[in-house]
Design a protein around this motif. Structure first.
Motif, PDB file in Angstrom:
ATOM      1  N   HIS A 179       0.775  -1.267  -0.057  1.00 20.33           N
ATOM      2  CA  HIS A 179       0.127  -0.026  -0.023  1.00 20.33           C
ATOM      3  C   HIS A 179       0.729   1.258   0.046  1.00 20.33           C
ATOM      4  N   ASN A 180       0.312   2.167  -0.464  1.00 18.48           N
ATOM      5  CA  ASN A 180       1.172   3.563  -0.469  1.00 18.48           C
ATOM      6  C   ASN A 180       0.108   4.722   0.036  1.00 18.48           C
ATOM      7  N   ASN A 181       0.880   5.956   0.321  1.00 22.81           N
ATOM      8  CA  ASN A 181       0.248   6.954   0.770  1.00 22.81           C
ATOM      9  C   ASN A 181      -0.781   7.650   0.191  1.00 22.81           C
ATOM     10  N   ASN A 182      -0.903   7.230  -0.882  1.00 24.60           N
ATOM     11  CA  ASN A 182      -2.051   7.555  -1.908  1.00 24.60           C
ATOM     12  C   ASN A 182      -3.497   6.960  -1.644  1.00 24.60           C
ATOM     13  N   GLU A 183      -3.510   5.970  -0.832  1.00 25.69           N
ATOM     14  CA  GLU A 183      -4.526   5.300  -0.256  1.00 25.69           C
ATOM     15  C   GLU A 183      -4.848   5.568   1.117  1.00 25.69           C
ATOM     16  N   ARG A 184      -6.390   5.741   1.449  1.00 26.05           N
ATOM     17  CA  ARG A 184      -6.705   5.975   2.912  1.00 26.05           C
ATOM     18  C   ARG A 184      -6.621   4.841   3.458  1.00 26.05           C
ATOM     19  N   ILE A 185      -5.520   4.453   4.185  1.00 29.20           N
ATOM     20  CA  ILE A 185      -5.121   3.461   5.160  1.00 29.20           C
ATOM     21  C   ILE A 185      -4.865   4.041   6.391  1.00 29.20           C
ATOM     22  N   VAL A 186      -4.707   2.886   7.566  1.00 27.34           N
ATOM     23  CA  VAL A 186      -4.372   3.231   8.683  1.00 27.34           C
ATOM     24  C   VAL A 186      -3.774   2.035   9.409  1.00 27.34           C
ATOM     25  N   ALA A 187      -3.021   2.257  10.591  1.00 29.30           N
ATOM     26  CA  ALA A 187      -2.660   1.354  11.191  1.00 29.30           C
ATOM     27  C   ALA A 187      -3.140   1.474  12.828  1.00 29.30           C
ATOM     28  N   LEU A 188      -3.481   0.542  13.564  1.00 27.00           N
ATOM     29  CA  LEU A 188      -4.258   0.588  14.821  1.00 27.00           C
ATOM     30  C   LEU A 188      -3.283   0.291  15.972  1.00 27.00           C
ATOM     31  N   SER A 189      -3.430   1.014  17.201  1.00 26.70           N
ATOM     32  CA  SER A 189      -2.811   0.453  18.431  1.00 26.70           C
ATOM     33  C   SER A 189      -2.843  -1.083  18.587  1.00 26.70           C
ATOM     34  N   THR A 190      -1.989  -1.717  19.049  1.00 25.18           N
ATOM     35  CA  THR A 190      -2.034  -3.356  19.238  1.00 25.18           C
ATOM     36  C   THR A 190      -3.516  -3.705  19.873  1.00 25.18           C
ATOM     37  N   GLY A 191      -3.976  -2.969  20.779  1.00 25.48           N
ATOM     38  CA  GLY A 191      -5.267  -3.318  21.448  1.00 25.48           C
ATOM     39  C   GLY A 191      -6.295  -3.213  20.491  1.00 25.48           C
ATOM     40  N   TRP A 192      -6.525  -2.150  19.832  1.00 22.23           N
ATOM     41  CA  TRP A 192      -7.629  -2.155  18.666  1.00 22.23           C
ATOM     42  C   TRP A 192      -7.315  -2.867  17.330  1.00 22.23           C
ATOM     43  N   PHE A 193      -6.097  -3.460  17.363  1.00 23.76           N
ATOM     44  CA  PHE A 193      -5.556  -4.216  16.055  1.00 23.76           C
ATOM     45  C   PHE A 193      -6.137  -5.530  16.486  1.00 23.76           C
ATOM     46  N   ALA A 194      -6.316  -5.780  17.754  1.00 28.83           N
ATOM     47  CA  ALA A 194      -7.047  -7.223  18.183  1.00 28.83           C
ATOM     48  C   ALA A 194      -6.540  -8.685  17.499  1.00 28.83           C
ATOM     49  N   GLY A 195      -5.164  -8.538  17.466  1.00 29.61           N
ATOM     50  CA  GLY A 195      -4.656  -9.629  16.915  1.00 29.61           C
ATOM     51  C   GLY A 195      -4.831 -10.161  15.532  1.00 29.61           C
ATOM     52  N   ARG A 196      -4.737  -9.075  14.561  1.00 29.33           N
ATOM     53  CA  ARG A 196      -5.131  -9.032  13.238  1.00 29.33           C
ATOM     54  C   ARG A 196      -6.630  -9.119  12.888  1.00 29.33           C
ATOM     55  N   SER A 197      -7.486  -9.233  13.990  1.00 25.19           N
ATOM     56  CA  SER A 197      -8.750  -9.359  13.697  1.00 25.19           C
ATOM     57  C   SER A 197      -9.634  -8.135  12.969  1.00 25.19           C
ATOM     58  N   ARG A 198      -8.799  -6.915  13.202  1.00 20.23           N
ATOM     59  CA  ARG A 198      -9.479  -5.782  12.244  1.00 20.23           C
ATOM     60  C   ARG A 198      -8.611  -5.715  10.991  1.00 20.23           C
ATOM     61  N   CYS A 199      -7.677  -6.579  10.703  1.00 15.91           N
ATOM     62  CA  CYS A 199      -6.997  -6.250   9.212  1.00 15.91           C
ATOM     63  C   CYS A 199      -7.921  -6.375   8.139  1.00 15.91           C
ATOM     64  N   GLY A 200      -7.744  -5.500   7.268  1.00 14.18           N
ATOM     65  CA  GLY A 200      -8.643  -5.290   6.062  1.00 14.18           C
ATOM     66  C   GLY A 200      -9.963  -4.775   6.415  1.00 14.18           C
ATOM     67  N   LYS A 201     -10.352  -4.511   7.674  1.00 11.79           N
ATOM     68  CA  LYS A 201     -11.466  -3.888   7.932  1.00 11.79           C
ATOM     69  C   LYS A 201     -11.577  -2.401   7.685  1.00 11.79           C
ATOM     70  N   MET A 202     -12.676  -1.871   7.308  1.00 12.66           N
ATOM     71  CA  MET A 202     -12.899  -0.505   7.315  1.00 12.66           C
ATOM     72  C   MET A 202     -13.677   0.350   8.560  1.00 12.66           C
ATOM     73  N   ILE A 203     -12.599   1.580   8.636  1.00 10.94           N
ATOM     74  CA  ILE A 203     -13.159   2.335   9.918  1.00 10.94           C
ATOM     75  C   ILE A 203     -13.638   3.729   9.488  1.00 10.94           C
ATOM     76  N   LEU A 204     -14.311   4.322  10.184  1.00 14.82           N
ATOM     77  CA  LEU A 204     -14.860   5.843  10.053  1.00 14.82           C
ATOM     78  C   LEU A 204     -14.147   6.635  10.948  1.00 14.82           C
ATOM     79  N   ILE A 205     -13.417   7.607  10.555  1.00 12.96           N
ATOM     80  CA  ILE A 205     -12.800   8.580  11.303  1.00 12.96           C
ATOM     81  C   ILE A 205     -13.443   9.962  11.329  1.00 12.96           C
ATOM     82  N   ARG A 206     -13.419  10.580  12.262  1.00 18.66           N
ATOM     83  CA  ARG A 206     -14.330  11.915  12.582  1.00 18.66           C
ATOM     84  C   ARG A 206     -13.295  13.028  12.925  1.00 18.66           C
ATOM     85  N   ALA A 207     -13.147  13.965  12.320  1.00 15.37           N
ATOM     86  CA  ALA A 207     -12.074  15.017  12.971  1.00 15.37           C
ATOM     87  C   ALA A 207     -12.935  16.175  13.509  1.00 15.37           C
TER      88      ALA A 207
END
Length: 212
Positions: free
Chosen positions: A123-151
């Protein structure tokens, strides 16, 4: 008085004093068991509705049992399990705060132009992608999932989880000698920051996020 007559008198007094007169709500079997103008109703002495007495109604009401205490509020019980040392002590976590419909987080800026991500793709910086802290990453269970971010400026963006921001270790060659990730981090690509209209010169900004 004969001895027999004396015993008979004592027995009569005992019997008469053993049948105590009942007050309001006291037990009764006959009208004679109740005091004054009270009558026996359903086995308890009470006001006579035909006379209209209000002797028992004037008694103070019984105190009800107090209501049960409210259930304890849910608190964030996530605590560090140790520290690592690089330019000072840094806490390390296996957990993150609970995920809700508005999960508070710190959005940081990440470089995604290197290596494969958790989904095995580049993946590259032109994509809307994120990494999550270990607890939220939850043993890879959220890998590939979509999240909604609110500023805080009101803008939102959806982004794909492609990596873990390691909260359990750091300050070593594997982690480029960087300190461990905090346990409340959403590490976003520059595309995420731009979609939210945020200043990419900032180190981090406060946001909220949720699962899509």
């Amino acid at each position: 008085m004969s001895h027999l007559a004396f015993l008979s008198l004592i027995f009569t007094i005992f019997i008469s004093t053993s049948n105590a007169i009942s007050q309001c709500n006291g037990p009764c079997k006959t009208l004679d068991d109740c005091d004054g103008q009270l009558i026996c109703i359903n086995g308890k002495c009470n006001d006579d509705p035909n006379v209209g007495t209000k002797i028992c109604k004037n008694n103070p009401p019984s105190v009800p049992f107090p209501p049960p205490p409210p259930p304890p509020t849910t608190t964030n019980t996530c605590r560090p399990f140790g520290t690592v040392n690089c330019n000072g002590r840094h806490p390390i976590y296996r957990c993150s705060p609970p995920v809700t419909s508005l999960t508070p987080a710190q959005l940081t800026l990440n470089e995604f132009d290197i290596g494969k991500s958790c989904d095995g793709k580049y993946h590259n910086n032109n994509e809307r992608i994120v990494a999550l802290s270990t607890g939220w990453f939850a043993g890879r269970s959220r890998c590939g999932k979509m999240i909604l971010i609110r500023a805080n400026n009101g803008k939102t963006v959806t982004a794909k989880v492609v990596d873990e921001c390691d909260s359990t270790m750091g300050c070593d060659a594997e982690h480029a000698f960087q300190s461990p990730c905090k346990n409340n981090i959403v590490d976003g690509s520059i595309a995420v920051w731009r979609a939210l209209g945020l200043d990419t010169n900032l180190d981090n900004v406060t946001v909220t996020w949720s699962m899509v």
